[in-house]
Scaffold this motif. Structure first.
Motif, mmCIF file in Angstrom:
data_model
loop_
_atom_site.group_PDB
_atom_site.id
_atom_site.type_symbol
_atom_site.label_atom_id
_atom_site.label_comp_id
_atom_site.label_asym_id
_atom_site.label_seq_id
_atom_site.Cartn_x
_atom_site.Cartn_y
_atom_site.Cartn_z
ATOM 1 N N CYS A 99 0.547 11.389 -0.125
ATOM 2 C CA CYS A 99 1.694 12.189 -0.556
ATOM 3 C C CYS A 99 2.179 11.806 -1.951
ATOM 4 O O CYS A 99 3.050 12.464 -2.499
ATOM 5 C CB CYS A 99 2.827 12.084 0.460
ATOM 6 S SG CYS A 99 3.581 10.456 0.542
ATOM 7 N N THR A 135 -8.512 10.962 8.562
ATOM 8 C CA THR A 135 -9.222 12.159 8.982
ATOM 9 C C THR A 135 -9.914 12.817 7.796
ATOM 10 O O THR A 135 -11.003 13.357 7.925
ATOM 11 C CB THR A 135 -8.261 13.168 9.645
ATOM 12 O OG1 THR A 135 -7.153 13.376 8.796
ATOM 13 C CG2 THR A 135 -7.792 12.678 10.990
ATOM 14 N N SER A 147 3.802 6.165 5.645
ATOM 15 C CA SER A 147 4.012 6.376 7.070
ATOM 16 C C SER A 147 2.672 6.421 7.789
ATOM 17 O O SER A 147 1.615 6.529 7.174
ATOM 18 C CB SER A 147 4.758 7.690 7.313
ATOM 19 O OG SER A 147 3.975 8.767 6.828
ATOM 20 N N ARG A 148 2.773 6.330 9.099
ATOM 21 C CA ARG A 148 1.565 6.395 9.919
ATOM 22 C C ARG A 148 0.888 7.762 9.778
ATOM 23 O O ARG A 148 -0.334 7.870 9.829
ATOM 24 C CB ARG A 148 1.965 6.154 11.375
ATOM 25 C CG ARG A 148 0.796 6.139 12.327
ATOM 26 C CD ARG A 148 1.314 6.057 13.740
ATOM 27 N NE ARG A 148 1.498 4.679 14.179
ATOM 28 C CZ ARG A 148 0.586 4.021 14.905
ATOM 29 N NH1 ARG A 148 -0.514 4.609 15.250
ATOM 30 N NH2 ARG A 148 0.808 2.795 15.277
ATOM 31 N N GLU A 149 1.711 8.805 9.602
ATOM 32 C CA GLU A 149 1.156 10.144 9.459
ATOM 33 C C GLU A 149 0.241 10.214 8.242
ATOM 34 O O GLU A 149 -0.851 10.776 8.296
ATOM 35 C CB GLU A 149 2.263 11.194 9.318
ATOM 36 C CG GLU A 149 2.982 11.518 10.606
ATOM 37 C CD GLU A 149 4.144 10.577 10.851
ATOM 38 O OE1 GLU A 149 5.139 10.682 10.135
ATOM 39 O OE2 GLU A 149 4.034 9.730 11.739
ATOM 40 N N CYS A 150 0.697 9.629 7.145
ATOM 41 C CA CYS A 150 -0.098 9.664 5.923
ATOM 42 C C CYS A 150 -1.394 8.876 6.120
ATOM 43 O O CYS A 150 -2.456 9.302 5.669
ATOM 44 C CB CYS A 150 0.709 9.095 4.754
ATOM 45 S SG CYS A 150 1.806 10.317 4.021
ATOM 46 N N GLU A 174 -2.993 8.330 8.907
ATOM 47 C CA GLU A 174 -3.906 9.078 9.778
ATOM 48 C C GLU A 174 -4.504 10.277 9.051
ATOM 49 O O GLU A 174 -5.672 10.615 9.225
ATOM 50 C CB GLU A 174 -3.163 9.531 11.047
ATOM 51 C CG GLU A 174 -3.036 8.383 12.040
ATOM 52 C CD GLU A 174 -2.103 8.708 13.190
ATOM 53 O OE1 GLU A 174 -1.583 9.841 13.259
ATOM 54 O OE2 GLU A 174 -1.874 7.815 14.029
ATOM 55 N N ARG A 175 -3.673 10.909 8.227
ATOM 56 C CA ARG A 175 -4.167 12.046 7.466
ATOM 57 C C ARG A 175 -5.287 11.604 6.521
ATOM 58 O O ARG A 175 -6.296 12.274 6.355
ATOM 59 C CB ARG A 175 -3.025 12.677 6.664
ATOM 60 C CG ARG A 175 -3.291 14.118 6.314
ATOM 61 C CD ARG A 175 -2.117 14.755 5.637
ATOM 62 N NE ARG A 175 -0.911 14.771 6.466
ATOM 63 C CZ ARG A 175 0.274 15.146 6.040
ATOM 64 N NH1 ARG A 175 0.445 15.522 4.797
ATOM 65 N NH2 ARG A 175 1.301 15.151 6.837
#
Ligand code: ZN
Length: 99
Positions: free
Chosen positions: A62, A94, A85-88, A90-91
């Motif tokens: 991001c 992937t 963040s964890r979302e970043c 994981e993104r």
């Protein structure tokens, strides 16, 4: 009409009491950030308050700057990547597996 005023007055009083109570609790238990929950995966923007201290690294997903102490880390090759963040994280993973 008087009843409505009383209702509003009650609401204001309840808010003030709640505020005072939270102040007292904060004072009694010291720094609330050092609570039993410890370091949680922060919500977006949550880490920005303490991100000034120490080193910062750029989140490659991001583009946000995050503290290397608070970031979510990922070792890749010889370098360590930092995510806000964890979302970043994981993104990023992937995307990395796709290419
Ligand atoms: Zn991010």
């Amino acid at each position: 009409m008087v009843r409505l005023l009383l209702y509003v007055f009650d609401l204001v009083m309840a808010t003030i009491v709640a505020w005072i109570l939270s102040r007292v609790v904060q004072r009694l238990f010291g720094n609330p950030r050092l609570g039993p929950q410890g370091r949680r995966p922060s919500a977006p923007g949550g880490a920005s308050r303490s991100a000034i201290a120490g080193e910062t690294a750029r989140d490659p997903v991001c583009g946000m700057f995050v503290s290397t102490e608070l970031s979510h880390r990922l070792r890749q090759g010889g370098e360590t990547l930092h995510f806000c963040s964890r979302e970043c994280l994981e993104r990023f993973q992937t995307h990395a597996t796709k290419s």
